[in-house]
Design a protein around this motif. Sequence first.
Motif, mmCIF file in Angstrom:
data_model
loop_
_atom_site.group_PDB
_atom_site.id
_atom_site.type_symbol
_atom_site.label_atom_id
_atom_site.label_comp_id
_atom_site.label_asym_id
_atom_site.label_seq_id
_atom_site.Cartn_x
_atom_site.Cartn_y
_atom_site.Cartn_z
ATOM 1 N N UNK A 24 0.812 -1.223 0.000
ATOM 2 C CA UNK A 24 0.000 0.000 0.000
ATOM 3 C C UNK A 24 0.845 1.273 0.000
ATOM 4 N N UNK A 25 1.989 1.268 0.719
ATOM 5 C CA UNK A 25 2.826 2.463 0.746
ATOM 6 C C UNK A 25 3.388 2.778 -0.651
ATOM 7 N N UNK A 49 -0.019 -6.626 -15.222
ATOM 8 C CA UNK A 49 -1.271 -6.841 -15.958
ATOM 9 C C UNK A 49 -2.482 -6.451 -15.106
ATOM 10 N N UNK A 50 -2.358 -6.521 -13.783
ATOM 11 C CA UNK A 50 -3.463 -6.037 -12.934
ATOM 12 C C UNK A 50 -3.524 -4.513 -12.981
ATOM 13 N N UNK A 51 -2.366 -3.857 -12.861
ATOM 14 C CA UNK A 51 -2.343 -2.395 -12.849
ATOM 15 C C UNK A 51 -2.823 -1.808 -14.172
ATOM 16 N N UNK A 61 -7.488 -4.593 -6.043
ATOM 17 C CA UNK A 61 -7.860 -5.692 -6.931
ATOM 18 C C UNK A 61 -7.574 -6.983 -6.183
ATOM 19 N N UNK A 62 -8.449 -7.947 -6.352
ATOM 20 C CA UNK A 62 -8.291 -9.211 -5.619
ATOM 21 C C UNK A 62 -7.032 -9.955 -6.079
ATOM 22 N N UNK A 63 -6.558 -9.656 -7.275
ATOM 23 C CA UNK A 63 -5.375 -10.344 -7.808
ATOM 24 C C UNK A 63 -4.105 -9.993 -7.050
ATOM 25 N N UNK A 64 -4.019 -8.767 -6.508
ATOM 26 C CA UNK A 64 -2.793 -8.333 -5.841
ATOM 27 C C UNK A 64 -2.432 -9.235 -4.647
ATOM 28 N N UNK A 65 -3.373 -9.448 -3.696
ATOM 29 C CA UNK A 65 -2.997 -10.346 -2.577
ATOM 30 C C UNK A 65 -2.646 -11.755 -3.039
#
Lengths: 235, 223
Positions: free
Chosen positions: B118-119, B186-188, B130-134
């Motif tokens: 997050x920082x 690809x998420x970003x 996005x759920x993909x990040x975790x």
Amino acid sequence: MDSNNPYKSFDVRVFLISVLAAIMITNLALIFFWAPTEMVMGLVQKVLYVHVPLAWIGFLAFFVVFIGSVMYLWKKTQPWDGLAQAAAEVGVLCTTLMLVTGAIWAKPVWGVWWTWDPRLTTSTILWLMYVGYLMLRGYAPSREQGARYAAVMGIVAFVNVPIVYYSTILWRTVHPEMVIGPASETGNLDSQMRTVLLFSALTFTLLFVYLVKERLALTCAYDRILSIRHKEGIY
Amino acid sequence: MNYFLIPILQIAYKDIILELRTKDIFVTILIFALLMGVIFSFVFVPTKQNVVLILPGTLWVSITFAGVLGFNRSLVLEKDKGNLDGLLLCPVTRDVIYFGKFLGLFLFMISAEIFIVPLYAVLYNVSILDVGIPVIVILTTIGFAAVGTLFSAICVNTRSREVMLPILLLPVSVPIIVAAVEGTRSILEGSPVGIERWVQLLAAFDVIFLVLAAFTFGAVLEE
């Protein structure tokens, strides 16, 4: 004659190295005088006859390292460790030469010394892993610990190679513009060229076997000196 | 099952208590990764256009390098005052010790990443909701901690171990670094079409190296 006569084994070595030298000279003659010169690439294409066999014995060497490592962890006997070490040293040497000859070929043909194509990337990572392997042996606190650590690294590195290759293929599909592609490298080889390439691969395989054998003999000599020193109380 | 799971949790618990008292590894990873983020922002000058290109790489390179420092710390603590010998005397198999150490390192890295990711999003001004990040963060950390635990156990006994660990660990971690960077990107980019293959690659790497490391860990610790 004394069975420990050093001149006897010396003769065998001279014989082996003479045969190998004769085969290698024949190989060079075939490459430069018998194989036809490629129409588009010209003389630089002849690097292929060295580059491909070097790549082949590089991978063969790392497979031998893997086998040696697994067997060492299983049997815990010194010869397996010696084999893995010898193969790793020859393998790193061949991979280095393979990367250098590849760059020499790529500059006139692709226009660049280097490109991040999956094969090139995988070879570089492979080279880095086995340089680390050799460093690990050097930095280990004792020979026995070095052998065990190196065996673990030899297994992990070999298992990792297909994963690295797969990941770089996926990565290439993400970045198509960065790749020139080795498509021009393959295709249908002329039958004479193929014969020379096969002969060259055979020659280099013999060279590999010879180098590993010599390296193993060196390890044996080293062990003998150590045991003599130990017996005489010299440290 | 209990003979396997409970000792693992106990070894991890021991590490967690130690970490709660000293906060060595957590602080090392967190501060180092943030420092790298600040330095990278000077180097690459993120703008609205290029941030998607820059952020995934800087984030994962920072976490990787910070992780190397954390791994070094974890096994050095065991080596000090012969703690490792005590661990070896425990009536458990070597793979239990491996999974215990792995679990501890995984938790320390994840707890630092809960702050780092997050920082970075704030510093580089992007949305990471996005759920993909975790999923990517957890899978990458499992893989990285799996090989990190094995190699830090090897390097702790070598001369100049601070140098040896990254030299061995980074080339082996190339597939997960590539997958983490590309997956995050690809998420970003907002079009996570190719994300499954990166997740698959990460999951395959995790399984292969957890099994391989558990098998070979005994050979590393043998005295």
